[in-house]
Scaffold this motif. Structure first.
Motif, PDB file in Angstrom:
ATOM      1  N   ILE A 174       0.997  -1.121   0.141  1.00  0.00           N
ATOM      2  CA  ILE A 174       0.281  -0.039  -0.058  1.00  0.00           C
ATOM      3  C   ILE A 174       0.717   0.799  -0.160  1.00  0.00           C
ATOM      4  O   ILE A 174       1.827   1.420   0.420  1.00  0.00           O
ATOM      5  CB  ILE A 174      -1.001  -0.022   1.703  1.00  0.00           C
ATOM      6  N   ARG A 175       0.413   2.510  -0.991  1.00  0.00           N
ATOM      7  CA  ARG A 175       1.254   3.708  -0.838  1.00  0.00           C
ATOM      8  C   ARG A 175       0.192   3.853   0.394  1.00  0.00           C
ATOM      9  O   ARG A 175      -0.582   4.651   0.069  1.00  0.00           O
ATOM     10  CB  ARG A 175       0.966   4.237  -2.542  1.00  0.00           C
ATOM     11  N   ARG A 176       1.022   4.626   1.245  1.00  0.00           N
ATOM     12  CA  ARG A 176       0.767   5.435   2.380  1.00  0.00           C
ATOM     13  C   ARG A 176       1.334   6.912   1.910  1.00  0.00           C
ATOM     14  O   ARG A 176       2.174   7.763   0.868  1.00  0.00           O
ATOM     15  CB  ARG A 176       1.380   5.140   3.591  1.00  0.00           C
ATOM     16  N   TYR A 177       0.348   7.626   2.117  1.00  0.00           N
ATOM     17  CA  TYR A 177       0.568   9.180   1.636  1.00  0.00           C
ATOM     18  C   TYR A 177       1.585  10.160   2.979  1.00  0.00           C
ATOM     19  O   TYR A 177       1.316  10.151   4.163  1.00  0.00           O
ATOM     20  CB  TYR A 177      -1.322  10.446   2.254  1.00  0.00           C
ATOM     21  N   SER A 178       1.764  11.026   1.676  1.00  0.00           N
ATOM     22  CA  SER A 178       2.585  11.560   2.882  1.00  0.00           C
ATOM     23  C   SER A 178       2.023  13.230   3.608  1.00  0.00           C
ATOM     24  O   SER A 178       0.342  13.718   2.909  1.00  0.00           O
ATOM     25  CB  SER A 178       3.229  12.810   2.688  1.00  0.00           C
ATOM     26  N   PRO A 179       2.184  14.142   4.044  1.00  0.00           N
ATOM     27  CA  PRO A 179       1.186  15.240   4.782  1.00  0.00           C
ATOM     28  C   PRO A 179       0.534  15.779   2.970  1.00  0.00           C
ATOM     29  O   PRO A 179      -0.213  16.486   3.192  1.00  0.00           O
ATOM     30  CB  PRO A 179       1.959  16.037   5.800  1.00  0.00           C
ATOM     31  N   GLN A 180       1.726  16.241   2.946  1.00  0.00           N
ATOM     32  CA  GLN A 180       1.309  17.154   1.202  1.00  0.00           C
ATOM     33  C   GLN A 180       0.666  16.449   0.326  1.00  0.00           C
ATOM     34  O   GLN A 180      -0.494  16.135  -0.202  1.00  0.00           O
ATOM     35  CB  GLN A 180       3.195  17.393   0.853  1.00  0.00           C
ATOM     36  N   GLU A 181       0.399  15.141  -0.356  1.00  0.00           N
ATOM     37  CA  GLU A 181      -0.374  14.372  -0.896  1.00  0.00           C
ATOM     38  C   GLU A 181      -1.454  13.691  -0.173  1.00  0.00           C
ATOM     39  O   GLU A 181      -2.660  13.833  -1.193  1.00  0.00           O
ATOM     40  CB  GLU A 181       0.198  12.367  -0.644  1.00  0.00           C
ATOM     41  N   THR A 182      -1.733  14.126   1.283  1.00  0.00           N
ATOM     42  CA  THR A 182      -2.877  13.755   1.493  1.00  0.00           C
ATOM     43  C   THR A 182      -3.303  15.543   1.301  1.00  0.00           C
ATOM     44  O   THR A 182      -5.019  15.268   1.302  1.00  0.00           O
ATOM     45  CB  THR A 182      -2.733  13.779   3.409  1.00  0.00           C
ATOM     46  N   GLU A 183      -3.366  16.257   1.414  1.00  0.00           N
ATOM     47  CA  GLU A 183      -3.898  17.829   1.345  1.00  0.00           C
ATOM     48  C   GLU A 183      -4.315  17.416  -0.390  1.00  0.00           C
ATOM     49  O   GLU A 183      -5.720  18.026  -0.765  1.00  0.00           O
ATOM     50  CB  GLU A 183      -3.045  18.970   1.834  1.00  0.00           C
ATOM     51  N   ALA A 184      -2.795  17.056  -0.993  1.00  0.00           N
ATOM     52  CA  ALA A 184      -3.335  16.936  -2.662  1.00  0.00           C
ATOM     53  C   ALA A 184      -5.053  16.144  -2.550  1.00  0.00           C
ATOM     54  O   ALA A 184      -5.629  16.398  -3.800  1.00  0.00           O
ATOM     55  CB  ALA A 184      -2.762  16.887  -2.889  1.00  0.00           C
ATOM     56  N   ALA A 185      -4.674  14.840  -2.354  1.00  0.00           N
ATOM     57  CA  ALA A 185      -6.031  13.874  -2.547  1.00  0.00           C
ATOM     58  C   ALA A 185      -7.025  14.760  -1.641  1.00  0.00           C
ATOM     59  O   ALA A 185      -7.868  14.555  -2.578  1.00  0.00           O
ATOM     60  CB  ALA A 185      -5.837  13.582  -1.558  1.00  0.00           C
ATOM     61  N   ARG A 186      -7.080  15.499  -1.030  1.00  0.00           N
ATOM     62  CA  ARG A 186      -8.538  16.308  -0.163  1.00  0.00           C
ATOM     63  C   ARG A 186      -9.000  17.237  -1.500  1.00  0.00           C
ATOM     64  O   ARG A 186     -10.229  17.533  -1.311  1.00  0.00           O
ATOM     65  CB  ARG A 186      -8.161  17.097   1.213  1.00  0.00           C
ATOM     66  N   LEU A 187      -7.942  17.757  -2.093  1.00  0.00           N
ATOM     67  CA  LEU A 187      -8.532  18.675  -2.916  1.00  0.00           C
ATOM     68  C   LEU A 187      -8.585  18.546  -4.024  1.00  0.00           C
ATOM     69  O   LEU A 187      -9.548  18.983  -4.568  1.00  0.00           O
ATOM     70  CB  LEU A 187      -7.033  20.148  -2.834  1.00  0.00           C
ATOM     71  N   ARG A 188      -8.536  16.682  -4.477  1.00  0.00           N
ATOM     72  CA  ARG A 188      -9.341  16.596  -5.720  1.00  0.00           C
ATOM     73  C   ARG A 188     -10.774  15.519  -5.029  1.00  0.00           C
ATOM     74  O   ARG A 188     -11.105  15.079  -5.908  1.00  0.00           O
ATOM     75  CB  ARG A 188      -8.287  15.776  -6.093  1.00  0.00           C
ATOM     76  N   GLY A 189     -10.755  15.940  -3.885  1.00  0.00           N
ATOM     77  CA  GLY A 189     -12.368  14.925  -3.786  1.00  0.00           C
ATOM     78  C   GLY A 189     -12.109  13.697  -2.371  1.00  0.00           C
ATOM     79  O   GLY A 189     -13.376  13.362  -3.206  1.00  0.00           O
ATOM     80  N   ALA A 190     -10.351  13.536  -2.040  1.00  0.00           N
ATOM     81  CA  ALA A 190     -10.692  12.501  -1.110  1.00  0.00           C
ATOM     82  C   ALA A 190     -10.954  12.561   0.171  1.00  0.00           C
ATOM     83  O   ALA A 190     -11.596  13.800   0.771  1.00  0.00           O
ATOM     84  CB  ALA A 190      -9.755  11.854  -1.184  1.00  0.00           C
ATOM     85  N   LEU A 191     -11.876  11.356   0.413  1.00  0.00           N
ATOM     86  CA  LEU A 191     -12.038  11.371   1.992  1.00  0.00           C
ATOM     87  C   LEU A 191     -10.752  11.768   2.946  1.00  0.00           C
ATOM     88  O   LEU A 191     -10.484  10.169   3.006  1.00  0.00           O
ATOM     89  CB  LEU A 191     -12.827  10.717   2.646  1.00  0.00           C
ATOM     90  N   VAL A 192     -11.257  12.589   3.966  1.00  0.00           N
ATOM     91  CA  VAL A 192     -10.008  12.749   4.561  1.00  0.00           C
ATOM     92  C   VAL A 192     -10.668  12.516   5.908  1.00  0.00           C
ATOM     93  O   VAL A 192     -11.651  13.141   6.432  1.00  0.00           O
ATOM     94  CB  VAL A 192      -8.978  13.759   4.412  1.00  0.00           C
TER      95      VAL A 192
END
Length: 137
Positions: free
Chosen positions: A20-38
């Protein structure tokens, strides 16, 4: 008498993170901005001590699978399908790995977590805020 095989928490954690590819803080924010549920699973006490993660939905770990499984009668409105990208966050990135694995087992194949949790978020200079959180019961 039959011996029980004991995995131990470290082995269980390694298995949860394998492949599994775990996210960094920056990747987590980028995911949220593209619509991911954090999804923040920290306790109320932990959130009160540290602050709230911007844009996160707070779901107690005890009901996480029921709130995010699209087939569950107890799902939140954002649980629209099994292809939803989900990033689980905890304090240090341990229980979030186990929670993300559980979500993948439910069928939410894009579930991952924030490596290092909120502590990594803060170490990366990312903001937290005081105030109301989007708590889902």
């Amino acid at each position: 008498m039959q011996q029980l095989s004991v995995a131990g928490v470290d082995r269980v954690l390694d298995e949860a993170r394998r492949g599994i590819r775990r996210y960094s803080p920056q990747e987590t924010e980028a995911a949220r901005l593209r619509g991911a549920l954090v999804v923040d699973t920290r306790t109320e006490t932990q959130r009160a001590e540290t602050g709230e993660l911007p844009g996160a939905i707070v779901i107690d770990r005890t009901v996480l699978e029921w709130r995010l499984d699209p087939a569950s009668d107890a799902r939140i409105p954002e649980a629209t399908g099994y292809d939803v990208e989900i990033v689980v966050v905890c304090r240090q990135g341990y229980s979030s790995s186990l929670a993300a694995q559980s979500l993948r087992r439910v069928g939410l194949h894009r579930a991952t977590d924030l490596a290092g949790g909120v502590e990594a978020w803060l170490a990366a200079g990312r903001p937290l805020h005081r105030g109301e959180a989007d708590v889902r019961r």
